[in-house]
Design an enzyme around this catalytic site. Structure first.
Site, PDB file in Angstrom:
ATOM      1  N   ALA A  76       0.843  -1.198   0.000  1.00  0.00           N
ATOM      2  CA  ALA A  76       0.000   0.000   0.000  1.00  0.00           C
ATOM      3  C   ALA A  76       0.882   1.253   0.000  1.00  0.00           C
ATOM      4  CB  ALA A  76      -0.900  -0.018   1.226  1.00  0.00           C
ATOM      5  N   GLN A  78       1.397   3.506   2.096  1.00  0.00           N
ATOM      6  CA  GLN A  78       2.160   3.736   3.337  1.00  0.00           C
ATOM      7  C   GLN A  78       2.718   2.399   3.846  1.00  0.00           C
ATOM      8  OE1 GLN A  78       3.247   6.125   5.342  1.00  0.00           O
ATOM      9  NE2 GLN A  78       2.442   7.874   4.197  1.00  0.00           N
ATOM     10  N   SER A  79       3.135   1.539   2.931  1.00  0.00           N
ATOM     11  CA  SER A  79       3.510   0.169   3.300  1.00  0.00           C
ATOM     12  C   SER A  79       4.752   0.084   4.202  1.00  0.00           C
ATOM     13  CB  SER A  79       3.763  -0.619   2.016  1.00  0.00           C
ATOM     14  OG  SER A  79       4.377  -1.846   2.306  1.00  0.00           O
ATOM     15  N   ASN A  80       4.565  -0.537   5.371  1.00  0.00           N
ATOM     16  CA  ASN A  80       5.710  -0.821   6.246  1.00  0.00           C
ATOM     17  C   ASN A  80       6.590  -1.889   5.610  1.00  0.00           C
ATOM     18  OD1 ASN A  80       4.794   0.798   8.559  1.00  0.00           O
ATOM     19  ND2 ASN A  80       3.114  -0.690   8.642  1.00  0.00           N
ATOM     20  N   CYS A  82       7.167  -2.338   2.436  1.00  0.00           N
ATOM     21  CA  CYS A  82       8.049  -1.739   1.426  1.00  0.00           C
ATOM     22  C   CYS A  82       9.227  -1.023   2.096  1.00  0.00           C
ATOM     23  CB  CYS A  82       7.255  -0.788   0.523  1.00  0.00           C
ATOM     24  SG  CYS A  82       6.182  -1.676  -0.632  1.00  0.00           S
TER      25      CYS A  82
END
Ligand SMILES: Cc1ncc(COP(=O)(O)O)c(C=O)c1O
Length: 345
Positions: A76, A78-80, A82
């Site tokens: 997403a 705001q992906s943690n 990533c």
């Protein structure tokens, strides 16, 4: 007996994460509160900590074994996951290509804080933003294809790092916790975790099953309805058990899901999430995140208040991290915070 030594593993956390008693939270919840421990996986290694670090220890070791030199993953906006995949790629001196999925239309903002800022600061090799409805798997494969044409050896890490290799990280986490129960002299009845792309939940269920411990694992869904999430977790736990060559089969009854804390959808803030994040900050001084652990703690508090978890139980909340995303949600919180600012004179 769990034996993970056959699998290659990088070490991104040079210590065991603490299993801490949350006695101030217990006090806040009152006489109906069970004994609560928090597994502090927010303190795992790599930039900002969180559950993906455990999965990446196995996934990056696999990428290295396959002589890869470029990582591609998706998540997403705001992906943690990533953020942490990017951090692990930096450690290994790999390129890192991110595909970010705009799950709520028009929410991607290149100037946004939180993880978005960190993608830029950590220097992602490329960021591709996919609109809602676009096929991120196809986009990911196309990037891999182009990298191969340029002579690179790409390695695709699935969203959330959730395949049977990544899930080994949470089999390992259960093993680590089991060793912590002895000196603490505790026999927990229940573990509570966030259930998203499913690797965390599936890994824990697999670890508990193989160890044959009488412990329930409750997953709080942050996105899907119960039936779909249950299938996802069950299928991944079964694959993980097979990878471990375990002859225990995972029963569907061992996968417990609550889907009533999602609110309007993935990453959409709920009043209960805001309450839970604020309670943990102000009782234990621990930061949760608005998308995953905030909703999971909201679920846990509700189950305690509804007496579905009893006061004579000992339970563990897995803090899977994510607090860097908090900074992208400041607006949602400041409306309810009542800080007492005073004049200096
Ligand atoms: C902070 C945090 N907690 C929990 C989860 C969910 O874990 P899983 O994807 O393994 O279900 C995620 C997934 O991205 C996360 O970032």
């Amino acid at each position: 007996m769990l034996d993970l030594t056959a699998f290659n593993k990088k070490k991104y956390t040079p210590y065991e994460t603490p299993l801490e008693r949350a006695d101030k939270l217990e006090l806040f919840l009152g006489k109906d509160s069970p004994t609560i421990y928090i597994k502090r996986d927010d303190l795992l290694g790599l930039t900002g900590g969180g559950n993906k670090t455990r999965k990446l220890e196995f996934l990056m070791a696999d990428a290295i074994k396959k002589n890869s030199n470029a990582i591609i993953t998706n998540g997403a906006i705001q992906s943690n996951h990533c953020r942490l995949t990017l951090a692990a790629s930096i450690r290994e001196n790999f390129e890192c290509h991110l595909v970010l999925e705009e799950r709520i239309p028009n929410t991607f903002n290149q100037e946004a804080s939180g993880n978005n800022f960190l993608f830029q600061l950590l220097g992602a090799t490329s960021i591709t933003v996919a609109k809602k409805g676009e096929n991120i798997q196809d986009i990911t494969k196309k990037i891999a294809h182009n990298l191969t044409k340029k002579g690179k050896t790409p390695y695709i890490i699935p969203g959330g790092g959730s395949n049977e290799i990544g899930a080994l990280g949470y089999v390992n986490c259960f093993h680590e916790m089991k060793e912590q129960f002895k000196p603490l002299q505790i026999k927990p009845s229940t573990i509570i975790c966030t259930s998203g792309s499913s690797g965390t939940h599936a890994g824990l269920v697999t670890g508990i099953n193989i160890s044959n411990e009488p412990i329930k694992c409750i997953g709080i869904s942050i996105m899907r309805l119960k039936a779909e999430q249950l299938e996802l977790v069950h299928s991944l736990a079964s694959k993980t058990a097979r990878l471990l060559q375990s002859n225990t089969s995972i029963n569907r009854e061992d996968v417990i899901i609550y889907d009533n804390y999602v609110g309007n959808g993935y990453s959409d803030p709920t009043p209960e999430m805001i309450e839970a994040v604020t309670i943990l900050a102000q009782t234990e001084g621990i930061l949760l995140d608005p998308v995953y652990t905030g909703k999971a703690l909201a679920g846990m508090i509700d189950l305690i208040r509804k007496n579905k978890i009893k006061s004579d139980e000992t339970i563990i909340f897995i803090h899977t991290g994510g607090s860097p995303a908090l900074y992208a949600y400041q607006k949602e919180f400041t409306q309810t915070l009542k800080t007492n600012y005073q004049k200096s004179t």
